[in-house]
Design a protein around this motif. Structure first.
Motif, PDB file in Angstrom:
ATOM      1  N   ARG A   1      32.432  55.634  21.714  1.00 34.76           N
ATOM      2  CA  ARG A   1      31.662  56.871  21.797  1.00 34.76           C
ATOM      3  C   ARG A   1      32.549  58.100  22.023  1.00 34.76           C
ATOM      4  O   ARG A   1      32.071  59.226  21.938  1.00 34.76           O
ATOM      5  N   ASN A   2      33.838  57.894  22.311  1.00 32.08           N
ATOM      6  CA  ASN A   2      34.745  59.013  22.592  1.00 32.08           C
ATOM      7  C   ASN A   2      35.871  59.018  21.574  1.00 32.08           C
ATOM      8  O   ASN A   2      36.650  58.065  21.487  1.00 32.08           O
ATOM      9  N   CYS A   3      35.977  60.085  20.772  1.00 26.08           N
ATOM     10  CA  CYS A   3      36.964  60.117  19.696  1.00 26.08           C
ATOM     11  C   CYS A   3      38.402  60.084  20.211  1.00 26.08           C
ATOM     12  O   CYS A   3      39.314  59.702  19.491  1.00 26.08           O
ATOM     13  N   SER A   4      38.623  60.501  21.459  1.00 26.45           N
ATOM     14  CA  SER A   4      39.993  60.516  21.988  1.00 26.45           C
ATOM     15  C   SER A   4      40.407  59.175  22.574  1.00 26.45           C
ATOM     16  O   SER A   4      41.572  58.971  22.909  1.00 26.45           O
ATOM     17  N   CYS A   5      39.472  58.236  22.703  1.00 25.17           N
ATOM     18  CA  CYS A   5      39.778  56.924  23.285  1.00 25.17           C
ATOM     19  C   CYS A   5      40.566  56.090  22.283  1.00 25.17           C
ATOM     20  O   CYS A   5      40.137  55.894  21.138  1.00 25.17           O
ATOM     21  N   THR A   6      41.706  55.603  22.702  1.00 25.24           N
ATOM     22  CA  THR A   6      42.589  54.856  21.792  1.00 25.24           C
ATOM     23  C   THR A   6      42.715  53.379  22.145  1.00 25.24           C
ATOM     24  O   THR A   6      43.235  52.596  21.355  1.00 25.24           O
ATOM     25  N   ALA A   7      42.279  52.979  23.338  1.00 23.16           N
ATOM     26  CA  ALA A   7      42.379  51.566  23.736  1.00 23.16           C
ATOM     27  C   ALA A   7      41.501  51.332  24.955  1.00 23.16           C
ATOM     28  O   ALA A   7      41.147  52.269  25.681  1.00 23.16           O
ATOM     29  N   TYR A   8      41.146  50.068  25.163  1.00 22.20           N
ATOM     30  CA  TYR A   8      40.405  49.718  26.371  1.00 22.20           C
ATOM     31  C   TYR A   8      40.796  48.312  26.808  1.00 22.20           C
ATOM     32  O   TYR A   8      41.405  47.530  26.055  1.00 22.20           O
ATOM     33  N   SER A   9      40.477  48.007  28.066  1.00 24.06           N
ATOM     34  CA  SER A   9      40.713  46.667  28.608  1.00 24.06           C
ATOM     35  C   SER A   9      39.579  46.346  29.562  1.00 24.06           C
ATOM     36  O   SER A   9      39.134  47.219  30.314  1.00 24.06           O
ATOM     37  N   TYR A  10      39.108  45.119  29.513  1.00 24.88           N
ATOM     38  CA  TYR A  10      38.070  44.698  30.458  1.00 24.88           C
ATOM     39  C   TYR A  10      38.546  43.445  31.174  1.00 24.88           C
ATOM     40  O   TYR A  10      38.806  42.419  30.562  1.00 24.88           O
ATOM     41  N   ASN A  11      38.690  43.571  32.507  1.00 25.45           N
ATOM     42  CA  ASN A  11      39.152  42.451  33.312  1.00 25.45           C
ATOM     43  C   ASN A  11      38.336  42.421  34.601  1.00 25.45           C
ATOM     44  O   ASN A  11      38.872  42.493  35.698  1.00 25.45           O
ATOM     45  N   GLY A  12      37.012  42.351  34.423  1.00 27.06           N
ATOM     46  CA  GLY A  12      36.125  42.479  35.563  1.00 27.06           C
ATOM     47  C   GLY A  12      35.733  43.923  35.801  1.00 27.06           C
ATOM     48  O   GLY A  12      34.695  44.211  36.394  1.00 27.06           O
ATOM     49  N   SER A  13      36.583  44.843  35.353  1.00 25.31           N
ATOM     50  CA  SER A  13      36.280  46.270  35.377  1.00 25.31           C
ATOM     51  C   SER A  13      36.784  46.871  34.074  1.00 25.31           C
ATOM     52  O   SER A  13      37.677  46.331  33.419  1.00 25.31           O
TER      53      SER A  13
ATOM     54  N   HIS B   1      43.125  57.347  26.767  1.00 19.88           N
ATOM     55  CA  HIS B   1      42.883  58.445  25.837  1.00 19.88           C
ATOM     56  C   HIS B   1      44.215  59.013  25.353  1.00 19.88           C
ATOM     57  O   HIS B   1      45.199  59.060  26.090  1.00 19.88           O
ATOM     58  N   GLY B   2      44.250  59.463  24.112  1.00 14.99           N
ATOM     59  CA  GLY B   2      45.470  60.056  23.565  1.00 14.99           C
ATOM     60  C   GLY B   2      46.547  59.017  23.336  1.00 14.99           C
ATOM     61  O   GLY B   2      46.266  57.851  23.007  1.00 14.99           O
ATOM     62  N   ASP B   3      47.805  59.435  23.514  1.00 15.64           N
ATOM     63  CA  ASP B   3      48.933  58.541  23.276  1.00 15.64           C
ATOM     64  C   ASP B   3      48.920  57.381  24.270  1.00 15.64           C
ATOM     65  O   ASP B   3      48.719  57.569  25.471  1.00 15.64           O
ATOM     66  N   LEU B   4      49.165  56.183  23.747  1.00 18.47           N
ATOM     67  CA  LEU B   4      49.262  54.989  24.584  1.00 18.47           C
ATOM     68  C   LEU B   4      50.748  54.746  24.870  1.00 18.47           C
ATOM     69  O   LEU B   4      51.523  54.446  23.967  1.00 18.47           O
ATOM     70  N   ILE B   5      51.144  54.912  26.135  1.00 19.12           N
ATOM     71  CA  ILE B   5      52.561  54.875  26.524  1.00 19.12           C
ATOM     72  C   ILE B   5      52.778  53.789  27.570  1.00 19.12           C
ATOM     73  O   ILE B   5      51.906  53.518  28.388  1.00 19.12           O
ATOM     74  N   ASN B   6      53.973  53.180  27.534  1.00 22.86           N
ATOM     75  CA  ASN B   6      54.410  52.198  28.536  1.00 22.86           C
ATOM     76  C   ASN B   6      53.665  50.872  28.446  1.00 22.86           C
ATOM     77  O   ASN B   6      53.355  50.255  29.464  1.00 22.86           O
ATOM     78  N   LEU B   7      53.376  50.428  27.250  1.00 19.89           N
ATOM     79  CA  LEU B   7      52.778  49.112  27.058  1.00 19.89           C
ATOM     80  C   LEU B   7      53.902  48.087  27.009  1.00 19.89           C
ATOM     81  O   LEU B   7      54.887  48.268  26.287  1.00 19.89           O
ATOM     82  N   GLN B   8      53.780  46.994  27.787  1.00 18.91           N
ATOM     83  CA  GLN B   8      54.841  45.989  27.852  1.00 18.91           C
ATOM     84  C   GLN B   8      54.313  44.620  27.461  1.00 18.91           C
ATOM     85  O   GLN B   8      53.277  44.188  27.958  1.00 18.91           O
ATOM     86  N   ASP B   9      55.040  43.950  26.572  1.00 16.70           N
ATOM     87  CA  ASP B   9      54.725  42.584  26.181  1.00 16.70           C
ATOM     88  C   ASP B   9      55.456  41.640  27.143  1.00 16.70           C
ATOM     89  O   ASP B   9      56.680  41.631  27.202  1.00 16.70           O
ATOM     90  N   VAL B  10      54.695  40.864  27.931  1.00 17.75           N
ATOM     91  CA  VAL B  10      55.315  39.985  28.923  1.00 17.75           C
ATOM     92  C   VAL B  10      55.252  38.517  28.508  1.00 17.75           C
ATOM     93  O   VAL B  10      55.622  37.643  29.288  1.00 17.75           O
ATOM     94  N   SER B  11      54.828  38.233  27.304  1.00 20.13           N
ATOM     95  CA  SER B  11      54.694  36.835  26.883  1.00 20.13           C
ATOM     96  C   SER B  11      56.049  36.149  26.757  1.00 20.13           C
ATOM     97  O   SER B  11      56.176  34.953  27.025  1.00 20.13           O
ATOM     98  N   VAL B  12      57.099  36.897  26.379  1.00 17.89           N
ATOM     99  CA  VAL B  12      58.409  36.273  26.163  1.00 17.89           C
ATOM    100  C   VAL B  12      59.078  35.871  27.460  1.00 17.89           C
ATOM    101  O   VAL B  12      60.014  35.088  27.464  1.00 17.89           O
ATOM    102  N   ILE B  13      58.635  36.414  28.609  1.00 19.34           N
ATOM    103  CA  ILE B  13      59.234  36.030  29.886  1.00 19.34           C
ATOM    104  C   ILE B  13      58.331  35.057  30.641  1.00 19.34           C
ATOM    105  O   ILE B  13      58.486  34.839  31.832  1.00 19.34           O
ATOM    106  N   GLY B  14      57.393  34.461  29.906  1.00 22.49           N
ATOM    107  CA  GLY B  14      56.570  33.422  30.491  1.00 22.49           C
ATOM    108  C   GLY B  14      55.499  33.919  31.443  1.00 22.49           C
ATOM    109  O   GLY B  14      54.956  33.153  32.227  1.00 22.49           O
ATOM    110  N   SER B  15      55.197  35.189  31.395  1.00 23.93           N
ATOM    111  CA  SER B  15      54.188  35.747  32.290  1.00 23.93           C
ATOM    112  C   SER B  15      52.890  35.973  31.523  1.00 23.93           C
ATOM    113  O   SER B  15      52.907  36.243  30.330  1.00 23.93           O
TER     114      SER B  15
END
Length: 825
Positions: free
Chosen positions: A403-415, A420-434
């Motif tokens: 419903r919001n044009c500026s929303c670029t990503a979401y996550s649901y984990n109980g909350s 919004h806008g640029d998505l910065i500092n995303l880290q892939d932790v699968s390679v370190i077994g986490s």
């Protein structure tokens, strides 16, 4: 003999002539020697000439070309090593195309100036009103380029040490002069082959504190040294003798001088000037301490911060993901491509990535964006700048983003969390077994597979029907299975179950099987309907409100590490507060160390347990969004799974109990012997309190006995005092250190590891918390990556060695009805 017509020379004239010629040659040689490290108005430096070299040949000043670059720069580099290493660049943002026709010289106003081929000044010392009638530029053996009075070069008018590049050399002052309105800071190169100003910088805190800050774009702080204590920076425990710095090589100091402390700076110097060392702020945003190793013919890294590369803010730019320990740490998200391919090829990823296809929502202005969808990305560490949204499930959270044009990503984990806008500092932790959270990236419909697009388009049209079906199913299940299963019949991986008290009474068999108890309550064995074994803890003396309790529990529930006990669920009804943990079949560590178990833990098992505890505490202190201080580390709070892998338990109780924890701890049996001195002094408690408790626990792991024991003659035997004396002031050797090891092992222990563990423990239990290492350093030492020296014997242990002092100490500490605690654990 025929006369030539020329008057004959007498021998009396020959010698003076030869002497005059020799003196002239000597003076000429002196002038040439002086010119070897000097640039003057009559001796300019161009790219067609050899570089200027400092007096002892350590540094060179000249024109150079970075590897894989077409541009030329005027700079300073090490002259006596095989690897070209620039330490300072004059024209960082103004490269030269033809060095042969460019020139460094002294201008008519006395400034040192760099001209390009068109005689345009592209760099200058830029000093106004130079008093001297003649100046020269000199490259010194310190690597400092100075503009000085030609008649007395000790009068320095300008120096490169006041204008650092990306490198900080010994003798340089990194700090600020308030009166002069000048500060020195390090600014990273833009890329490996581009010395232009990058986005990462290191400087003294502009707000006036004594801490140094690593910043992105001069706005976003992502690491701090901590304040200066008079000996070290609090965030750099490596500066102590327990750290990873080569301490025997250098001296350092933080200096505050001038009127009202107008000048503040940090400076370091080498004890052996034959050693080459430097601090560098790399183009990837890490500050590194490097030393040249002749044997390796390369620079060796001794220390860096942040230790985790992906902790550098916006290292990979927007819409990119950072992967630690990968060959290429940055990569674009699905549906995105490099913003600037040329910069990425040069190793500069800060421009990030751009969408391949613009979102439908932003094109037509529609608030619903029905043709946009989401790509699911699992095992990622989420950025911190999320907006919380009230939602009862994933579908509702997804609709809120659409419903919001500026929303670029979401996550649901109980909350529900929206970005919004640029998505910065995303880290892939699968390679370190986490395994961490899942994020859903918003993409245009054409970027999604048929399955993903179909899922998104159906959300709005079937939301009401789906919700009704789910509610009906839940109602039927509750009616049929009410007495057998939980209020929530299923649990999404990574989220917590909210139990009712009635549910937990059933799970824990009316709390009939007690596993143990402590300062915070009792623990009971239980079993979920799917036969999963759990441990149910009933919290006692709890005062938090339900809303705050649920918020804190939600935070703790998202913390996952192989050496931390996992929280599965909770109950919050009226005054009842319960926590549900995974069950550890091998119980607590104290039963294996001090109990009557026939099974004796091997030395290898003990060492791995000690290392696992250290890793768990390091994660709590440095890798959580907020530092979590456990406050009650002891063998009773270390649980062992079926493979004897340690799990730090009750790590969330300090966060839940708040300030009341100090009252609980000081009246708790079995805890007093692990409390750091600052608890007793009433001063602010930091993560170093856990380090002290860990040191006490580590000695018990090594010895298999309590740190404090009463001998037959009534005297108090302090194991930490004996260990510290053997390694510190008292001397000893491996025979004495071996006497500390649990006798049940019959000497079957790796003495290198024993000595290493004892040294770590003795540093951890120092009275001064600044002298204790951080848990990150403890992990490095136990892993054998860092060596440490002998520690001083803590004064508090020497005082407590006297029986009367020991009993008086705990009589003062505890209420009168518990003063008998003494040695009775």
């Amino acid at each position: 003999m025929a006369s030539s017509g020329a008057p004959p020379f007498s021998s009396a004239l020959v010698l003076p002539c030869l002497f005059a010629i020799a003196m002239a040659a000597l003076q000429s040689a002196v002038v040439l020697a002086d010119a070897a490290d000097t640039v003057a108005d009559d001796r300019p430096l161009s790219g067609s000439q050899r570089p200027l070299v400092s007096n002892r040949g350590r540094f060179a000043l000249g024109f150079f070309q970075p590897e894989n670059s077409q541009h030329w720069y005027l700079g300073i580099w090490y002259n006596q090593i095989s690897k070209h290493t620039a330490v300072w660049v004059a024209n960082r943002g103004y490269p030269i195309s033809n060095p042969d026709t460019s020139q460094l010289t002294i201008s008519t106003d006395g400034n040192m100036v760099l001209f390009d081929h068109s005689r345009t000044a592209i760099w200058s010392t830029n000093i106004s009103k130079i008093a001297s009638s003649s100046t020269v530029g000199v490259i010194l053996d310190s690597g400092n380029l100075v503009l000085a009075d030609a008649s007395n070069t000790s009068i320095v008018l300008w120096q490169s040490f006041d204008h650092f590049g990306n490198t900080w050399l010994p003798g340089g002052k990194l700090g600020r002069n308030k009166l002069a309105g000048m500060s020195t800071r390090l600014v990273a190169w833009k890329a490996r082959n581009d010395p232009a100003l990058g986005v990462f910088s290191l400087e003294l805190d502009p707000n006036g504190t004594s801490q140094y800050l690593l910043e992105w774009n001069s706005t976003q702080q992502y690491w701090t040294s901590g304040n200066w204590t008079g000996r070290i920076f609090t965030g750099v425990p490596e500066m102590t003798p327990t750290g990873s710095y080569p301490n025997s090589m250098y001296t350092f100091d933080y200096v505050v001088s001038g009127e009202k402390g107008s000048e503040s700076y940090f400076v370091y110097a080498l004890k052996d000037d034959s050693v080459l060392t430097r601090f560098v702020l790399g183009e990837t945003g890490q500050i590194q301490f490097l030393t040249w190793m002749d044997g390796a013919n390369d620079w060796m890294l001794f220390w860096s911060q942040p230790k985790v590369q992906c902790d550098v803010y916006s290292l990979c730019g927007p819409f990119s993901v950072c992967t630690e320990n990968a060959l290429t740490s940055c990569s674009c998200l699905r549906g995105f491509s490099e913003q600037n391919v040329g910069e990425w090829l040069q190793g500069d990823h800060t421009s990030g990535c751009r969408r391949n296809v613009e979102l439908q929502c932003s094109r037509n202005g529609s608030a619903m964006g029905r043709t946009d969808g989401f790509y699911t990305m699992a095992n990622v560490r989420l950025p911190s700048n999320a907006e919380s949204m009230v939602a009862t499930g994933t579908d509702q959270c997804e609709q809120a983003c659409l419903r919001n044009c500026s929303c670029t990503a979401y996550s649901y984990n109980g909350s529900c969390s929206l970005w919004h806008g640029d998505l910065i500092n995303l880290q892939d932790v699968s390679v370190i077994g986490s395994q961490d959270s899942t994020v859903l990236i918003r993409l245009a419909a054409s970027e999604l597979s048929g399955h993903e697009l179909k899922h998104t388009k159906k959300l709005i049209t079937i939301a009401i029907v789906a919700t009704s079906v789910v509610l009906l199913m839940i109602a039927v299940l509750v009616v049929i299975l009410r007495r057998r299963i939980l209020k929530e019949t299923t649990r999404v991986e990574g989220s917590l179950i909210s139990f009712t008290y009635h549910d937990l009474k059933s799970v824990a068999k009316n709390f009939s099987e007690k596993l143990g108890g402590g300062a915070f309550g009792s623990v009971f064995r239980g079993s979920l309907p799917d036969t999963t074994m759990v441990a149910v803890k009933k919290l006692e003396g709890f005062r938090q409100g339900e809303k705050q309790f649920r918020a804190e529990v939600s935070t703790i529930g998202n913390i996952q590490h192989v050496n931390l006990i996992r929280l599965l669920g909770f109950c919050s009804e009226k005054s009842r507060r319960l926590l549900v943990y995974e069950y550890m079949p091998n119980g607590s560590l104290d039963k294996h160390l001090f109990g009557c178990n026939q099974h004796v833990l091997s030395w290898n098992a003990r060492y791995q347990i000690a290392l696992g505890i250290a890793r768990g505490l390091h994660y709590l202190h440095e890798n959580c969004r907020d530092c979590i201080i456990h406050c009650d580390i002891k063998p009773e709070n270390i649980l062992l799974d079926d493979s004897f892998v340690p799990r730090v338990a009750d790590f969330g109780l300090a966060k839940l109990m708040g300030r009341d924890i100090s009252r609980v701890l000081t009246t708790a049996r079995g805890t007093v012997g692990y409390i750091a001195p600052e608890w007793i002094a009433g001063t602010a408690v930091t993560a170093k309190a856990d380090v002290f408790s860990y040191g006490m626990t580590l000695l018990e792991i090594v010895s298999g006995r309590r740190n404090v024991e009463q001998r037959g003659d009534g005297a108090v035997d302090l194991l930490p005092l004996r260990a510290a004396s053997m390694l510190g002031g008292g001397g000893g050797g491996r025979e004495l250190i071996g006497a500390v090891v649990d006798g049940r092992l019959d000497g079957d222990a790796d003495m290198d590891e024993v000595e290493r563990a004892c040294r770590v423990a003795c540093w951890c239990i120092q009275d001064d918390e600044d002298a204790r290492p951080a848990m990150a350093t403890v992990v490095q030492v136990l892993e054998g990556l860092v060596e440490i020296g002998d520690s001083p014997v803590p004064r508090s242990l020497q005082l407590l060695a006297d029986q009367s002092n020991y009993l008086q100490f705990y009589s003062d500490l505890l209420p009168s009805n518990e003063a008998s605690l003494g040695l009775g654990r």
